[in-house]
Design a protein around this motif. Sequence first.
Motif, PDB file in Angstrom:
ATOM      1  N   ALA A  81       0.831  -1.203   0.000  1.00 58.21           N
ATOM      2  CA  ALA A  81       0.000   0.000   0.000  1.00 58.21           C
ATOM      3  C   ALA A  81       0.865   1.252   0.000  1.00 58.21           C
ATOM      4  N   TYR A  82       0.361   2.265  -0.670  1.00 59.24           N
ATOM      5  CA  TYR A  82       1.065   3.547  -0.719  1.00 59.24           C
ATOM      6  C   TYR A  82       0.019   4.655  -0.754  1.00 59.24           C
ATOM      7  N   GLY A 113       4.428   4.373   2.651  1.00 67.65           N
ATOM      8  CA  GLY A 113       4.168   3.078   2.048  1.00 67.65           C
ATOM      9  C   GLY A 113       4.533   1.946   2.988  1.00 67.65           C
ATOM     10  N   ALA A 114       3.834   0.826   2.853  1.00 63.90           N
ATOM     11  CA  ALA A 114       4.117  -0.341   3.704  1.00 63.90           C
ATOM     12  C   ALA A 114       3.328  -1.539   3.193  1.00 63.90           C
ATOM     13  N   PRO A 115       3.801  -2.766   3.481  1.00 68.16           N
ATOM     14  CA  PRO A 115       3.020  -3.961   3.142  1.00 68.16           C
ATOM     15  C   PRO A 115       1.884  -4.162   4.130  1.00 68.16           C
ATOM     16  N   ILE A 116       0.796  -4.735   3.626  1.00 63.63           N
ATOM     17  CA  ILE A 116      -0.369  -5.041   4.457  1.00 63.63           C
ATOM     18  C   ILE A 116      -0.711  -6.515   4.258  1.00 63.63           C
ATOM     19  N   PRO A 117      -0.806  -7.315   5.322  1.00 63.23           N
ATOM     20  CA  PRO A 117      -1.120  -8.741   5.168  1.00 63.23           C
ATOM     21  C   PRO A 117      -2.580  -8.949   4.799  1.00 63.23           C
ATOM     22  N   MET A 118      -2.854 -10.033   4.093  1.00 57.70           N
ATOM     23  CA  MET A 118      -4.197 -10.286   3.600  1.00 57.70           C
ATOM     24  C   MET A 118      -4.807 -11.603   4.083  1.00 57.70           C
ATOM     25  N   LYS A 119      -4.174 -12.254   5.053  1.00 60.81           N
ATOM     26  CA  LYS A 119      -4.742 -13.515   5.533  1.00 60.81           C
ATOM     27  C   LYS A 119      -4.219 -13.807   6.939  1.00 60.81           C
ATOM     28  N   PRO A 120      -5.112 -14.107   7.893  1.00 59.98           N
ATOM     29  CA  PRO A 120      -4.644 -14.429   9.243  1.00 59.98           C
ATOM     30  C   PRO A 120      -3.758 -15.675   9.240  1.00 59.98           C
TER      31      PRO A 120
END
Length: 391
Positions: free
Chosen positions: A167-168, A245-252
């Motif tokens: 994400a940014y 900006g940074a990564p975002i997780p999409m699954k627990p």
Amino acid sequence: MYDVVVVGGGPSGATAAADLARDGHKVALLDREGRIKPCGGAIPPRLIADFDIPEDQLVARITTARMVSPTGRQVDIPVEDGFVGMVDRKDFDPFLRARAEDAGATRFTGTFLRIDRNNGWPRVIFRNREGREQHLTTRLIVGADGAKSRVGRAEVPGAEDVPLVFAYHEIVAAPRDLALYDPVRCDVIYDGRISPDFYGWVFPHGDTCSIGMGTERPDVDLKDATAALREACGLSECETLRKEGAPIPMKPLKRWDNGQDVLLVGDAAGVVAPSSGEGIYYAMVAGRAAATATAACLASGRPRDLALARKIFMREHRSVFRVLASMQNAYYRSDSRRERFVSLCHDIDVQRLTFEAYMNKKLVKARPLAHLKIGFKNLAHLSGLVRETHV
């Protein structure tokens, strides 16, 4: 000697630290500070109530969400009988850290390096602001240090395998031209030219505005895509105040603890909602569940009690996450699918149930016929039985 060292002072870590400290535990909260996560900043009324968020933290009250399709179709969805609160993470996260400190947690500023168990109790080793190594001796560690968690990668099998959206966003001065921008409306742009597999956004923050996008694809230039979004929305000339900006997780994660003395929460545990990317509420709920689990472990001496955090969280939110993941998999694959998704959002039943679920954070079961209707409409849109009409 601390009962718990919490690594990471975002919404999840700060919430866990505050809850544990209020219950009388000796808690250290370690955070790097100075880092602001890219975030639209939306929080539902349930979060405001459950976590006692004061009015002065809300920079805007959103009453409408606008969905925009690849062809420019616009669907405005009103927030009935309520609002969505907006916060700015540059202020919200420090507020949560300060509240944890007021509750009794001891604050430390530094960068987590490793966990050392050579001398009995685990020691959290970190680099302080002067560049020297320090350690905090503790019984338990809560890793709330975000996606690509250093704590998780070192301690919990599988922590490195979570899928990520990158994400940014750019925080800009809010435009004064209300023909281009509504300060009480969030715009969500589903367009492959902005994001080939997620979405772009324009979210009001009072005097400022968050404009950004996300994608899982490493070949997409996030800054170029955001520039294109600003151009498309007529916001290119707005003064740029911050870029993040940074990564975002999409699954627990399937497992949040190491079976011994480490528990992951928040982004480190992958608790971001699929499809929407919403994370603040789920991070704080996970933080509260982590406080419950670590308190149970401290009282019983049983490491297996750390697993309670994931059980508590998933018991309430598993169904919502599954539905959102299915929606993302079904509709985010192509522009034709995204076009049909926005078309589906015209339906009043979809609008009402979507916002009821968002505001209350659970699947709404009060109107089974509405759910059945939506199921048939969903199949019709995906199969192409519904003819597109552009408005």
